[in-house]
Design a protein around this motif. Sequence first.
Motif, PDB file in Angstrom:
ATOM      1  N   VAL A 148       2.063 -40.869  55.730  1.00  0.00           N
ATOM      2  CA  VAL A 148       1.997 -40.396  54.341  1.00  0.00           C
ATOM      3  C   VAL A 148       3.046 -41.065  53.452  1.00  0.00           C
ATOM      4  CG1 VAL A 148       2.139 -38.390  52.831  1.00  0.00           C
ATOM      5  CG2 VAL A 148       0.881 -38.243  54.987  1.00  0.00           C
ATOM      6  N   PRO A 149       4.333 -41.011  53.819  1.00  0.00           N
ATOM      7  CA  PRO A 149       5.310 -41.665  52.929  1.00  0.00           C
ATOM      8  C   PRO A 149       5.114 -43.165  52.835  1.00  0.00           C
ATOM      9  CG  PRO A 149       6.383 -40.837  54.910  1.00  0.00           C
ATOM     10  CD  PRO A 149       4.984 -40.316  54.928  1.00  0.00           C
ATOM     11  N   ILE A 150       4.671 -43.792  53.951  1.00  0.00           N
ATOM     12  CA  ILE A 150       4.482 -45.240  53.914  1.00  0.00           C
ATOM     13  C   ILE A 150       3.404 -45.594  52.899  1.00  0.00           C
ATOM     14  CG2 ILE A 150       3.699 -47.261  55.219  1.00  0.00           C
ATOM     15  CD1 ILE A 150       4.943 -46.056  57.689  1.00  0.00           C
ATOM     16  N   VAL A 151       2.270 -44.888  53.008  1.00  0.00           N
ATOM     17  CA  VAL A 151       1.173 -45.181  52.091  1.00  0.00           C
ATOM     18  C   VAL A 151       1.579 -44.853  50.659  1.00  0.00           C
ATOM     19  CG1 VAL A 151      -1.193 -44.574  51.450  1.00  0.00           C
ATOM     20  CG2 VAL A 151      -0.581 -44.858  53.858  1.00  0.00           C
ATOM     21  N   SER A 152       2.168 -43.670  50.468  1.00  0.00           N
ATOM     22  CA  SER A 152       2.459 -43.256  49.097  1.00  0.00           C
ATOM     23  C   SER A 152       3.594 -44.066  48.478  1.00  0.00           C
ATOM     24  CB  SER A 152       2.769 -41.768  49.024  1.00  0.00           C
ATOM     25  OG  SER A 152       3.818 -41.469  49.900  1.00  0.00           O
ATOM     26  N   SER A 153       4.351 -44.813  49.327  1.00  0.00           N
ATOM     27  CA  SER A 153       5.412 -45.635  48.751  1.00  0.00           C
ATOM     28  C   SER A 153       4.847 -46.797  47.939  1.00  0.00           C
ATOM     29  CB  SER A 153       6.324 -46.185  49.861  1.00  0.00           C
ATOM     30  OG  SER A 153       5.668 -47.197  50.585  1.00  0.00           O
ATOM     31  N   PHE A 154       3.554 -47.069  48.140  1.00  0.00           N
ATOM     32  CA  PHE A 154       2.950 -48.166  47.387  1.00  0.00           C
ATOM     33  C   PHE A 154       2.245 -47.694  46.100  1.00  0.00           C
ATOM     34  CE2 PHE A 154       3.230 -49.810  51.709  1.00  0.00           C
ATOM     35  CZ  PHE A 154       3.885 -51.000  51.461  1.00  0.00           C
ATOM     36  N   PHE A 155       2.417 -46.397  45.784  1.00  0.00           N
ATOM     37  CA  PHE A 155       1.773 -45.882  44.568  1.00  0.00           C
ATOM     38  C   PHE A 155       2.808 -45.198  43.680  1.00  0.00           C
ATOM     39  CE2 PHE A 155      -1.450 -46.141  47.837  1.00  0.00           C
ATOM     40  CZ  PHE A 155      -2.477 -46.792  47.182  1.00  0.00           C
ATOM     41  N   PRO A 156       2.645 -45.311  42.364  1.00  0.00           N
ATOM     42  CA  PRO A 156       3.618 -44.701  41.445  1.00  0.00           C
ATOM     43  C   PRO A 156       3.385 -43.200  41.325  1.00  0.00           C
ATOM     44  CG  PRO A 156       1.875 -45.776  40.213  1.00  0.00           C
ATOM     45  CD  PRO A 156       1.574 -46.011  41.660  1.00  0.00           C
ATOM     46  N   LEU A 157       4.433 -42.507  40.888  1.00  0.00           N
ATOM     47  CA  LEU A 157       4.336 -41.072  40.632  1.00  0.00           C
ATOM     48  C   LEU A 157       4.163 -40.864  39.130  1.00  0.00           C
ATOM     49  CD1 LEU A 157       7.093 -39.158  42.637  1.00  0.00           C
ATOM     50  CD2 LEU A 157       4.634 -38.891  42.820  1.00  0.00           C
ATOM     51  N   SER A 158       3.201 -39.979  38.779  1.00  0.00           N
ATOM     52  CA  SER A 158       3.171 -39.609  37.370  1.00  0.00           C
ATOM     53  C   SER A 158       3.022 -38.097  37.255  1.00  0.00           C
ATOM     54  CB  SER A 158       2.023 -40.332  36.645  1.00  0.00           C
ATOM     55  OG  SER A 158       0.799 -40.066  37.305  1.00  0.00           O
ATOM     56  N   GLN A 159       3.918 -37.459  36.539  1.00  0.00           N
ATOM     57  CA  GLN A 159       3.991 -35.996  36.360  1.00  0.00           C
ATOM     58  C   GLN A 159       3.941 -35.268  37.708  1.00  0.00           C
ATOM     59  OE1 GLN A 159       0.810 -36.510  33.803  1.00  0.00           O
ATOM     60  NE2 GLN A 159       2.325 -37.613  32.576  1.00  0.00           N
ATOM     61  N   GLY A 160       4.739 -35.754  38.664  1.00  0.00           N
ATOM     62  CA  GLY A 160       4.880 -35.050  39.944  1.00  0.00           C
ATOM     63  C   GLY A 160       3.738 -35.290  40.907  1.00  0.00           C
ATOM     64  N   ASN A 161       2.704 -36.015  40.515  1.00  0.00           N
ATOM     65  CA  ASN A 161       1.595 -36.292  41.414  1.00  0.00           C
ATOM     66  C   ASN A 161       1.485 -37.795  41.677  1.00  0.00           C
ATOM     67  OD1 ASN A 161       0.524 -33.668  41.836  1.00  0.00           O
ATOM     68  ND2 ASN A 161      -0.178 -33.731  39.696  1.00  0.00           N
ATOM     69  N   VAL A 162       1.002 -38.104  42.905  1.00  0.00           N
ATOM     70  CA  VAL A 162       0.825 -39.513  43.239  1.00  0.00           C
ATOM     71  C   VAL A 162      -0.391 -40.039  42.504  1.00  0.00           C
ATOM     72  CG1 VAL A 162       0.444 -41.143  45.107  1.00  0.00           C
ATOM     73  CG2 VAL A 162       1.843 -39.118  45.489  1.00  0.00           C
ATOM     74  N   ASP A 163      -0.190 -41.161  41.836  1.00  0.00           N
ATOM     75  CA  ASP A 163      -1.295 -41.783  41.114  1.00  0.00           C
ATOM     76  C   ASP A 163      -1.932 -42.833  42.022  1.00  0.00           C
ATOM     77  OD1 ASP A 163      -3.013 -43.079  39.457  1.00  0.00           O
ATOM     78  OD2 ASP A 163      -1.462 -43.884  38.104  1.00  0.00           O
ATOM     79  N   TRP A 164      -3.079 -42.495  42.606  1.00  0.00           N
ATOM     80  CA  TRP A 164      -3.681 -43.332  43.635  1.00  0.00           C
ATOM     81  C   TRP A 164      -4.405 -44.539  43.063  1.00  0.00           C
ATOM     82  CZ3 TRP A 164      -1.852 -42.398  48.191  1.00  0.00           C
ATOM     83  CH2 TRP A 164      -1.474 -41.100  48.541  1.00  0.00           C
ATOM     84  N   SER A 165      -4.532 -44.592  41.723  1.00  0.00           N
ATOM     85  CA  SER A 165      -5.407 -45.622  41.151  1.00  0.00           C
ATOM     86  C   SER A 165      -4.742 -46.989  41.066  1.00  0.00           C
ATOM     87  CB  SER A 165      -5.876 -45.188  39.756  1.00  0.00           C
ATOM     88  OG  SER A 165      -4.734 -44.959  38.965  1.00  0.00           O
ATOM     89  N   SER A 166      -3.400 -47.023  40.959  1.00  0.00           N
ATOM     90  CA  SER A 166      -2.783 -48.327  40.745  1.00  0.00           C
ATOM     91  C   SER A 166      -1.688 -48.613  41.766  1.00  0.00           C
ATOM     92  CB  SER A 166      -2.172 -48.379  39.340  1.00  0.00           C
ATOM     93  OG  SER A 166      -1.389 -47.226  39.144  1.00  0.00           O
ATOM     94  N   PRO A 167      -2.018 -49.320  42.865  1.00  0.00           N
ATOM     95  CA  PRO A 167      -0.995 -49.682  43.862  1.00  0.00           C
ATOM     96  C   PRO A 167       0.088 -50.573  43.250  1.00  0.00           C
ATOM     97  CG  PRO A 167      -3.095 -50.786  44.304  1.00  0.00           C
ATOM     98  CD  PRO A 167      -3.348 -49.806  43.209  1.00  0.00           C
TER      99      PRO A 167
END
Lengths: 367, 266
Positions: free
Chosen positions: B29-48
């Motif tokens: 989870v952290p590895i994958v989510s490290s490649f995505f930006p955070l916006s308003q406390g949620n992971v923004d999956w649309s833009s790696p």
Amino acid sequence: MSQNTDLLTLRSVSKSYGKVPVLHGIDLSIRDGEFLTVLGPSGSGKTTVLRLIGGLEPLSSGEIRLDGHDISRMPINRRPFNTVFQDYALFPHMTVSGNVGYGLSVRHIKRKEIASRVAKALDLVQLGRFADRFPAQLSGGQRQRVALARALICQPRLILLDEPLAALDLELRRQMQEFLKSIQREIKTTFLFVTHDQEEAIGMADRICVMQAGHIRQLGTPHELYYRPNCEFVARFFGENNLVAGKLGTVQGEQRSIETALGRLVCSVSDQPHLKAAPDGAGAFAAFRPEALRLADTRDSDNHFGGTIADLAFAGSSTVATITAGPDSAAQRLRLRMPSRIDGSALKSGEPVSLSFAPHEGHLVLA
Amino acid sequence: MSTLPRFSTIFLAAITTLVAALLYSPLFVPIVSSFFPLSQGNVDWSSPTLSTYVSLAQNHDILAALRTTLIVGLCTVVLSVVSGTLLALYYHGRRAGRSFLQFIIFLPFLMPPIISGLALLIFFREIGLERSLLTVVIGHTVFVLAIVYRTVLTRLQSMSRTLVEASYDLGATGWQTFWRIILPNLSSAMVGGAILAFALSFDETMITILVTGTQSTLPVRLWAMMRLGFSPDINALVALILMFTVLLCVLAARFLIPRQMAAERS
């Protein structure tokens, strides 16, 4: 190669591990240039003798003399002997030439000289092509030869070999026996070879020292040990001797009779004054080789007795018959070895046979 | 396995998969989510993006902590490899007192780190040693010594005694035998032990928190960052530490396993 001078002398050498004695006052002289084999079953102390001479273990008492000088307390790395270990003990992180040159490089000999002596030693053991391999890349026989080259490059006065052939298969063992013997003749160095294999000992040694339970039982040429064992242990240990217990009778010239379950047997006692001198009625064994025992038709010879064939075993060039002889109350099992014939043996199991052996082919050992 | 009925095979495979998923998915989870930006406390999956890594590289606190960790790790490795090897050499072949020494060496490794840490803290205070990187290095060394000692001792025990005898027999002195025969045969065990020691020192948190002075190591820094709130830098940092630790473990295995298998075969 002057085989008459003594190189190394052990004088009442004893060794104990804690309270367990393994050697009881051994006396042994090793002649310069000879191939001496120390032979004995496991636990006889033969390897201990080698380790004491090599300096791998301290003596408990006694002394070891080299050229007449006491070396009992000389540290292992100063003794002019080198050992071929049973597991070869090749250094796994060094190449073949690194291993062979080790004994020279720790003495700070010049690189150039080391290289040429290593090449010469590897040629001698026919491993010149393998100089840059590591021990793990060699076969058992090749490792063995590296271990030998590593020992003889230091030009030791004595090479100690601790059952070096034990890990090899039969065919390779035979080759290595011949190889060791030829190397020993070539470099004219004294070899002390430890083994439990009597065939190996007979095939290679100039002299054999038979050990049992921490004592030397007999020291002599293979021929002497084979035909003139001096005690029951040596007689039984060497080959498949027939031993028949009895009581000593009269001496007649170079022969002496013995009363046994097979009747009166006559055996040679030439060159064995202690057997001539033994009192009448003393317990002894008549000993004769399976190949000395013959099927006899005539009843005129000495050492004649009857028996029954219990078993016949074909063993290639020879056939061994197991024979029961003597009265039922004291039946003796004897072996008779005869050349095999293509049309099979004339004998059959269960057949009665008439047997004899010539007095000069029999001998006596005291019980 | 072929003797098992088909049903059990499937059942066992399912269990294995489930356990593996439970063990490893939290790591992914952290590895994958490290490649995505955070916006308003949620992971923004649309833009790696690699922006988390960029901001991590600009974070001077993190870089300072990384440097501290490396210094502590290297000092710990040197100290533990030297002392662990010496202890193993000294006690190899000696019966008396060996199990007691083993116990003493293994105790800090087996005890809860908080106990080891507290004991060290009280000890340093009693002898008047200021808390600093030195105390951290001492703490780590005490902790990882067992691993190096054990690794080297195992190799020593698998080494044939006749190698040393052969060296003496060929005329070498004790010193030559040590440098040219014993040490080269221990070297891969020492490297393997060193890598494990470094990996342990790199991760060690509890003892470090207790005995460190003003400078913090990477895990301690990470811990502090997490208390302040979830930040995308942390994902990137966790991903990097994970990769680094896996690399160290693979390296250690390379140095330790093949030799052991070779020894077993012979």
